[in-house]
Design an enzyme around this catalytic site. Sequence first.
Site, PDB file in Angstrom:
ATOM      1  N   ASP A  95       0.869  -1.171   0.000  1.00 41.94           N
ATOM      2  CA  ASP A  95       0.000   0.000   0.000  1.00 41.94           C
ATOM      3  C   ASP A  95       0.911   1.228   0.000  1.00 41.94           C
ATOM      4  O   ASP A  95       2.080   1.149   0.403  1.00 41.94           O
ATOM      5  CB  ASP A  95      -0.875  -0.040   1.258  1.00 41.94           C
ATOM      6  CG  ASP A  95      -1.670   1.231   1.452  1.00 41.94           C
ATOM      7  OD1 ASP A  95      -2.337   1.664   0.493  1.00 41.94           O
ATOM      8  OD2 ASP A  95      -1.610   1.799   2.564  1.00 41.94           O
ATOM      9  N   LYS A 127      -8.590  -5.038  -2.805  1.00 40.25           N
ATOM     10  CA  LYS A 127      -7.204  -5.312  -3.173  1.00 40.25           C
ATOM     11  C   LYS A 127      -6.905  -6.807  -3.221  1.00 40.25           C
ATOM     12  O   LYS A 127      -6.080  -7.260  -4.018  1.00 40.25           O
ATOM     13  CB  LYS A 127      -6.257  -4.615  -2.187  1.00 40.25           C
ATOM     14  CG  LYS A 127      -6.307  -3.099  -2.251  1.00 40.25           C
ATOM     15  CD  LYS A 127      -5.329  -2.484  -1.260  1.00 40.25           C
ATOM     16  CE  LYS A 127      -5.386  -0.973  -1.270  1.00 40.25           C
ATOM     17  NZ  LYS A 127      -4.396  -0.357  -0.347  1.00 40.25           N
TER      18      LYS A 127
END
Length: 275
Positions: free
Chosen positions: A11, A199
């Site tokens: 991330d 994700k």
Amino acid sequence: MNNKTHLIALDLDGTLLTDKQTVSERSKKIIQKVRELGHIVVIATGRPHRASLDYYNELNLDTPMINFNGAYLHHPTDQKWKVLHSPLPLRTAKSIVQTCYDMEVQNIMAEVLSDVYIDRYDTKLMEIVHTSKEENPIQIGSLKNQLKEDPTSLLIHPRDEHIVELRKNLDRDHASVIEHRKWGAPWNMIEIVRKGMNKAVALQRIAHYYHIEPNQILAFGDEDNDLEMLDYAGVGVAMGNAIAELKAVAKHETKTNQQDGVADFIERYFQINDK
């Protein structure tokens, strides 16, 4: 740790990036070293691709990239790689825009891949957009009128005092068709994508492409948009600055983004000599 090839998902905001939105020299060095060992590094972010490409290039990556929290999966350097794009239905998007009008949020932005629509001129949102006016002119004006296509995502800039109420309304009216997530610092934003997009879904496709099992995946995050990804990864790592819910899901915890937590964990996990 074993000698098999690992997939490392990073991330950006609140995780790899410092609070000044930079990648530290130590992080760049460790990421380069782990790639030299044969491991695969990918970016997995809620940001649009334009706002991620500078970091992708700074790290010299040559891998697929996850944007819009999984609603857009693509390969910046390989046009033959099959793109995954799962936008919101236009009817749903316009209903959400009306909810935002009713609650008098500060602003709303919609993205249709590279096309950007902003409800009202806003320097804060313009900073997030990271786009060239020549290449991707930003269209400013009422989203109810301007938006004609299914958007990849909606980005809401709420007033602090009504974030909880807004998210309850989104659950009440649209839970069956959308996912909504809060961005981490420094942006106080709510991002909305199509139901089922996160994700982890995109990361699973990347893992399949590289023939990597979940137990060979490391994933780093700090916010609620990282929950599924850290739960899916065999080695889910919450940053020291992560929200409590993510730390509860994660199998490991590292230092904060300000303390190079990503680099610190990778260095120890792969026993890298940082000299």
